[in-house]
Scaffold this motif. Structure first.
Motif, short mmCIF file in Angstrom:
data_model
loop_
_atom_site.label_atom_id
_atom_site.label_comp_id
_atom_site.label_asym_id
_atom_site.label_seq_id
_atom_site.Cartn_x
_atom_site.Cartn_y
_atom_site.Cartn_z
N ARG A 75 0.81 -1.22 0.00
CA ARG A 75 0.00 0.00 0.00
C ARG A 75 0.84 1.28 0.00
NH1 ARG A 75 -4.67 -0.63 -1.92
NH2 ARG A 75 -6.37 -0.81 -0.47
N ARG A 76 2.11 1.18 0.34
CA ARG A 76 2.97 2.37 0.32
C ARG A 76 3.38 2.74 -1.10
NH1 ARG A 76 7.36 -0.14 4.06
NH2 ARG A 76 6.72 -1.81 2.69
N ARG A 77 3.24 1.81 -2.01
CA ARG A 77 3.63 2.04 -3.41
C ARG A 77 2.40 2.29 -4.27
NH1 ARG A 77 8.81 -0.39 -5.17
NH2 ARG A 77 7.75 -0.26 -7.16
N GLN A 78 2.63 2.93 -5.39
CA GLN A 78 1.55 3.14 -6.35
C GLN A 78 1.93 2.52 -7.68
OE1 GLN A 78 0.56 7.30 -6.53
NE2 GLN A 78 -0.66 7.14 -4.67
N THR A 79 0.93 2.00 -8.37
CA THR A 79 1.16 1.47 -9.71
C THR A 79 0.64 2.48 -10.72
OG1 THR A 79 -0.93 0.28 -9.73
CG2 THR A 79 1.00 -0.94 -8.97
N ILE A 80 1.34 2.57 -11.81
CA ILE A 80 0.98 3.48 -12.89
C ILE A 80 0.61 2.62 -14.09
CG2 ILE A 80 1.83 5.32 -14.40
CD1 ILE A 80 1.87 6.23 -11.55
N GLY A 81 -0.49 2.97 -14.75
CA GLY A 81 -0.91 2.23 -15.93
C GLY A 81 -1.47 3.17 -16.98
N LEU A 82 -1.54 2.68 -18.20
CA LEU A 82 -2.10 3.47 -19.29
C LEU A 82 -3.62 3.46 -19.22
CD1 LEU A 82 0.05 2.24 -22.32
CD2 LEU A 82 0.23 4.43 -21.15
N THR A 83 -4.22 4.61 -19.45
CA THR A 83 -5.66 4.69 -19.62
C THR A 83 -5.95 4.41 -21.10
OG1 THR A 83 -5.56 7.03 -20.19
CG2 THR A 83 -5.85 6.47 -17.83
N GLU A 84 -7.21 4.40 -21.49
CA GLU A 84 -7.53 4.23 -22.91
C GLU A 84 -6.92 5.38 -23.72
OE1 GLU A 84 -8.20 2.95 -26.42
OE2 GLU A 84 -8.56 1.69 -24.68
N ARG A 85 -6.97 6.59 -23.19
CA ARG A 85 -6.35 7.72 -23.88
C ARG A 85 -4.84 7.51 -24.00
NH1 ARG A 85 -5.61 14.03 -22.60
NH2 ARG A 85 -5.81 14.72 -24.74
N GLY A 86 -4.23 6.98 -22.97
CA GLY A 86 -2.80 6.68 -23.00
C GLY A 86 -2.48 5.61 -24.02
N ARG A 87 -3.33 4.59 -24.13
CA ARG A 87 -3.12 3.53 -25.14
C ARG A 87 -3.26 4.09 -26.56
NH1 ARG A 87 -5.32 0.63 -20.91
NH2 ARG A 87 -7.48 0.93 -21.56
N GLU A 88 -4.21 5.00 -26.75
CA GLU A 88 -4.38 5.63 -28.07
C GLU A 88 -3.14 6.45 -28.42
OE1 GLU A 88 -5.96 6.74 -31.74
OE2 GLU A 88 -6.53 5.13 -30.38
N ALA A 89 -2.63 7.21 -27.46
CA ALA A 89 -1.41 7.98 -27.69
C ALA A 89 -0.24 7.04 -27.99
CB ALA A 89 -1.10 8.86 -26.48
N ALA A 90 -0.15 5.94 -27.25
CA ALA A 90 0.94 4.97 -27.47
C ALA A 90 0.87 4.38 -28.88
CB ALA A 90 0.90 3.88 -26.41
N ARG A 91 -0.34 4.13 -29.37
CA ARG A 91 -0.49 3.61 -30.74
C ARG A 91 0.00 4.65 -31.76
NH1 ARG A 91 -5.08 1.15 -28.29
NH2 ARG A 91 -6.46 2.90 -28.80
N ALA A 92 -0.32 5.92 -31.52
CA ALA A 92 0.15 6.98 -32.41
C ALA A 92 1.67 7.09 -32.36
CB ALA A 92 -0.49 8.31 -32.02
#
Length: 153
Positions: free
Chosen positions: A94-111
């Motif tokens: 719980r002291r750590r946070q995970t970071i992930g792509l949102t759908e908008r992030g996935r769209e940007a990653a595809r571009a």
């Protein structure tokens, strides 16, 4: 800039590398803008593309940018606020946070991926396979030199 058929060996390597890097940035920008994505901060494409393609942690990717922890944190915060990344508590710690792509992030990653692939395809058309292998070897060697020269704390 010279073409491969007309090499000017008097141009310093750093100038060539700076000019060459711009080809990827420009292609990525065109692909992002075509999808209506015009608010990525500087280094945002590196982080989003890295998370999408390698599943690396944001911390690992940020280390590759050579920025301060504060600048890295601000970049992640900006990507979260703009809807490219999500941040959640790590269920295992719980002291750590995970970071992930949102759908908008996935769209940007595809571009971002499409922009890179366009330049890679054009590069493969302009130089021989052996020259491409040599280019990769030279860039890898330069990265190793940089790592050896970096002060270790």
């Amino acid at each position: 800039m010279p073409t491969t058929a007309n090499l000017d060996e008097t141009i310093p390597m750093p100038a060539l590398m700076r000019a060459a890097r711009g080809s990827y940035a420009q292609s990525i920008r065109v692909h992002l803008e075509a999808r209506g994505i015009d608010d990525l901060p500087r280094n945002g494409p590196f982080v989003l593309g890295g998370i999408a393609n390698h599943g690396g942690s944001a911390g690992d990717l940020i280390a590759g940018l050579d920025v301060t922890k504060q600048a890295a944190s601000q970049l992640i915060d900006t990507l979260v606020v703009r809807g490219y990344l999500s941040r959640e508590a790590d269920p295992a710690d719980r002291r750590r946070q995970t970071i992930g792509l949102t759908e908008r992030g996935r769209e940007a990653a595809r571009a971002i991926r499409a922009g890179i692939e366009d330049v890679d395809t054009e590069l493969a058309r302009l130089v021989s396979p052996a020259e491409l292998v040599g280019l990769r070897a030279g860039l890898t060697a330069l990265a190793e030199i940089k790592d050896r020269m970096r002060p270790h704390s």
